[in-house]
Design an enzyme around this catalytic site. Structure first.
Site, short mmCIF file in Angstrom:
data_model
loop_
_atom_site.label_atom_id
_atom_site.label_comp_id
_atom_site.label_asym_id
_atom_site.label_seq_id
_atom_site.Cartn_x
_atom_site.Cartn_y
_atom_site.Cartn_z
N ASP A 191 3.86 0.48 12.30
CA ASP A 191 2.72 -0.22 11.71
C ASP A 191 2.60 -1.67 12.18
OD1 ASP A 191 1.97 2.04 10.40
OD2 ASP A 191 2.70 1.43 8.42
N ARG A 238 -4.58 9.46 4.09
CA ARG A 238 -3.47 10.35 4.32
C ARG A 238 -2.63 10.59 3.06
NH1 ARG A 238 -0.98 13.77 7.83
NH2 ARG A 238 1.26 13.48 7.73
N ILE A 240 6.56 6.96 17.27
CA ILE A 240 6.27 7.65 16.00
C ILE A 240 4.95 8.41 16.08
CG2 ILE A 240 6.00 7.39 13.50
CD1 ILE A 240 8.81 6.66 14.42
N ARG A 248 -8.62 -1.12 4.14
CA ARG A 248 -7.82 -0.01 3.62
C ARG A 248 -6.43 -0.50 3.19
NH1 ARG A 248 -6.47 4.35 7.34
NH2 ARG A 248 -5.19 4.69 5.53
N ARG A 286 -1.65 14.30 12.98
CA ARG A 286 -0.75 13.98 11.88
C ARG A 286 -0.52 15.25 11.08
NH1 ARG A 286 -2.09 8.02 9.58
NH2 ARG A 286 -0.03 8.25 8.72
N PRO A 287 0.33 16.14 11.60
CA PRO A 287 0.56 17.41 10.91
C PRO A 287 1.28 17.22 9.58
CG PRO A 287 2.06 17.17 12.77
CD PRO A 287 1.16 15.97 12.80
N ILE A 288 1.21 18.23 8.73
CA ILE A 288 1.94 18.16 7.45
C ILE A 288 2.89 19.35 7.31
CG2 ILE A 288 0.27 16.74 6.19
CD1 ILE A 288 -0.78 19.34 4.90
N ASP A 289 3.30 19.89 8.47
CA ASP A 289 4.19 21.07 8.44
C ASP A 289 5.50 20.78 7.68
OD1 ASP A 289 4.49 19.31 10.69
OD2 ASP A 289 6.04 20.65 11.45
N LEU A 290 6.06 19.58 7.84
CA LEU A 290 7.33 19.29 7.18
C LEU A 290 7.16 19.21 5.65
CD1 LEU A 290 8.65 16.54 9.63
CD2 LEU A 290 9.36 18.93 9.52
N LYS A 350 0.84 -1.21 0.00
CA LYS A 350 0.00 0.00 0.00
C LYS A 350 0.86 1.25 0.00
CE LYS A 350 -2.00 1.70 4.09
NZ LYS A 350 -1.63 3.12 4.19
N ASN A 351 1.80 1.29 0.93
CA ASN A 351 2.57 2.53 1.09
C ASN A 351 3.57 2.77 -0.04
OD1 ASN A 351 1.12 2.88 3.38
ND2 ASN A 351 2.78 2.53 4.82
N CYS A 357 -5.82 7.13 9.12
CA CYS A 357 -6.18 6.47 10.37
C CYS A 357 -6.17 7.46 11.52
CB CYS A 357 -5.19 5.35 10.66
SG CYS A 357 -5.69 3.81 9.93
C1 UD1 Z 1 3.80 6.75 6.55
C2 UD1 Z 1 2.98 5.51 6.30
C3 UD1 Z 1 2.44 4.94 7.60
C4 UD1 Z 1 3.57 4.75 8.60
C5 UD1 Z 1 4.41 6.00 8.75
C6 UD1 Z 1 5.63 5.81 9.63
C7 UD1 Z 1 2.07 5.91 4.09
C8 UD1 Z 1 0.87 6.18 3.26
N1 UD1 Z 1 1.88 5.84 5.41
O1 UD1 Z 1 2.92 7.72 7.10
O2 UD1 Z 1 1.80 3.71 7.32
O3 UD1 Z 1 3.02 4.41 9.86
O4 UD1 Z 1 4.87 6.45 7.45
O5 UD1 Z 1 6.44 4.82 9.13
O6 UD1 Z 1 3.17 5.70 3.59
N2 UD1 Z 1 5.16 14.50 11.18
C9 UD1 Z 1 5.17 15.83 11.50
N3 UD1 Z 1 5.07 16.75 10.49
C10 UD1 Z 1 4.96 16.36 9.18
C11 UD1 Z 1 4.96 14.99 8.87
C12 UD1 Z 1 5.06 14.08 9.89
O7 UD1 Z 1 5.26 16.20 12.67
O8 UD1 Z 1 4.87 17.24 8.32
C13 UD1 Z 1 5.24 13.49 12.27
C14 UD1 Z 1 3.96 12.66 12.36
O9 UD1 Z 1 2.99 13.31 13.12
C15 UD1 Z 1 4.47 11.41 13.01
C16 UD1 Z 1 5.87 11.25 12.42
O10 UD1 Z 1 6.23 12.54 11.95
O11 UD1 Z 1 4.56 11.59 14.39
C17 UD1 Z 1 5.99 10.22 11.31
O12 UD1 Z 1 5.17 10.58 10.24
P1 UD1 Z 1 5.52 10.23 8.74
O13 UD1 Z 1 6.82 9.51 8.65
O14 UD1 Z 1 5.34 11.45 7.93
O15 UD1 Z 1 4.37 9.21 8.39
P2 UD1 Z 1 3.36 9.24 7.17
O16 UD1 Z 1 4.10 9.60 5.93
O17 UD1 Z 1 2.15 10.01 7.54
#
Ligand code: UD1
Length: 418
Positions: free
Chosen positions: A309, A94, A331, A401, A123-127, A24-25, A118
């Site tokens: 996961d 996501r 995480i 999913r 789950r912020p997207i600031d980065l 999936k990912n 989920c």
């Molecule tokens: C992806 C996977 C998910 C997996 C996760 C960690 C997909 C579709 N999903 O999710 O199954 O559990 O990697 O291996 O590939 N964070 C921030 N700011 C950001 C982005 C992330 O603070 O802009 C934090 C998140 O809140 C979290 C951590 O970073 O605490 C890890 O997130 P991230 O590695 O981005 O996971 P996803 O890409 O959402």
């Protein structure tokens, strides 16, 4: 049996061979990448899961034509011109957020509904946004949607404070068409990044260093469509391996890139399983003949360490171990939603912030339980196989999913389902 419920009568032993579904990912960001160039793409071994359906809804919303034949997916992006997407898909998952990088790359403009996914904490997207801004994008937060513009994307040196998988993917996607060189420092090293880079390279991108913490991208004028095979899903493989541990089973999983498993084989051995890896054939086999050993302390962490996961499936296994274990979730917050459900099945688990104390010694028994998110749902199914009596699991829509046909897989692994 109702569609969204699954009944399992245990205990049963997991025994047999299985070809593991596509990841999936890995597949989701590849689908997003298709918007970077016009053409006809072919993806093989693409999982038939609802998250892929939702991403395809978004691509169709952009104007793509989609044709599926089993696990082969054909996407024609030549008519993709709409950059304002309203499809409900993004709100449900996501990974829709990775469309930001690809659409800004080719269309210079994007609007997507805020991403869902989920319910595992904030789950912020600031980065993602910060990285794309460094490449020249400007974002505007609207009431129900996120809008972005980028007249010209220019390569930049980007430092990620945390190796976010999604942010690395988004920046990588946008950087392929940016002018000049982009370096991502502190990049995620997950196998899904490596396979996305492999796909982008087949599309004509210049990328080096994927799989390490420093990825270098030399932007190109244009990319072209490509054909690719999605690797098998390391998390689905891990779920079944842990299921075999819990049921004292013996399984052989085929089509599993063993280098994608990170520390998992070592952890399975620590639990008491006998493991054999065949790297050349992409196979792993596991046999469990003793009681599960506890693990004094383990924390989830970015690849190659133990994946978040698989945390809930490991927790279910440790509930049956011959002593106490400590599991820390580093995480995501709110990723212990499976704890009250496992307790209903007789597990003795206590949580304190990000730490779960698992007492072990539980003889699991069937119960009425509810999946509240994807991976927790799969963990409850594994627990149900090991438990005495009947479990009725609700919330199967979460499991779908990411697991294409978990009932079918279990049957192939010798489980009787009524
Ligand atoms: C992806 C996977 C998910 C997996 C996760 C960690 C997909 C579709 N999903 O999710 O199954 O559990 O990697 O291996 O590939 N964070 C921030 N700011 C950001 C982005 C992330 O603070 O802009 C934090 C998140 O809140 C979290 C951590 O970073 O605490 C890890 O997130 P991230 O590695 O981005 O996971 P996803 O890409 O959402």
């Amino acid at each position: 049996m109702e569609e969204d419920r699954l009944e399992i009568v245990g205990p049963q032993r997991m025994c047999g061979e299985l070809l593991v579904q596509g990841s999936k990912n890995a597949a989701l960001p590849m689908l997003a990448a298709m918007l970077l160039a016009e053409g006809v793409y072919i993806l093989h071994h693409c999982p038939q899961i609802t998250d892929v359906d939702h991403m395809l809804e978004l691509l169709m919303d952009a104007g793509c034509l989609v044709h599926r034949e089993g696990h082969m997916l054909i996407v024609d992006t030549r008519g993709a011109e709409r950059c304002r997407l309203s499809g409900s898909g993004a709100g449900k998952m996501r990974a829709g957020v990775t469309l930001l990088g690809s659409m800004l790359g080719r269309m210079h403009e994007v609007e997507i509904p805020y991403p869902g996914g989920c319910t595992i904490g904030r789950r912020p997207i600031d980065l993602h946004l910060k990285g794309l801004e460094q490449l020249g994008a400007v974002f505007e937060h609207r009431e129900h949607a996120l809008a972005g513009y980028a007249k010209d994307l220019r390569g930049a040196d980007i430092v990620l404070d945390f190796p976010s998988v999604g942010a690395t993917e988004n920046i990588l996607l946008a950087a392929t068409l940016a002018k000049g060189r982009t370096v991502i420092h502190g990049a995620a090293r997950e196998p899904e990044i490596t396979s996305l880079a492999g796909f982008l390279r087949k599309m004509g991108a210049h990328i080096e260093g994927e799989g390490t913490a420093e990825i270098r991208v030399e932007g190109v004028e244009r990319l072209h469509a490509a054909e690719y095979i999605v690797p098998s899903d390391r998390i689905v493989a891990g779920t079944y391996l842990l299921g075999a541990v819990m049921t004292g089973g013996e399984v052989r999983l085929l089509h599993v890139p063993t280098q994608h498993l990170g520390v998992l084989p070592r952890i399975l051995a620590q639990l008491g399983a006998e493991i054999a890896l065949w790297e050349e054939q992409d196979e792993i086999s596991l046999k469990m003949e003793r009681r599960i050993h506890p693990i004094p302390y383990l924390a989830t962490a970015p690849f190659p360490d133990f994946p978040t996961d698989l945390q809930s499936a490991l927790m279910a296994a440790l509930a049956m171990a011959s002593g106490p274990s400590f599991l820390e979730e580093k995480i995501f917050e709110a990723r212990f939603q499976v704890v009250p459900e496992l307790r209903k099945m007789g597990a003795r688990i206590y949580e304190e912030d990000s730490l779960a104390v698992i007492e072990g010694e539980a003889r699991l028994r069937g119960a009425q339980v509810e999946a509240r998110e994807l991976r927790g749902g799969a963990a409850l199914i594994m627990a149900a196989l090991a438990a005495e009596g009947k479990t009725v699991l609700g919330g199967m829509e979460f499991v779908k999913r990411g697991y294409e046909d978990i009932q079918g897989d279990l049957k192939k692994l010798g489980i009787v389902l009524h």
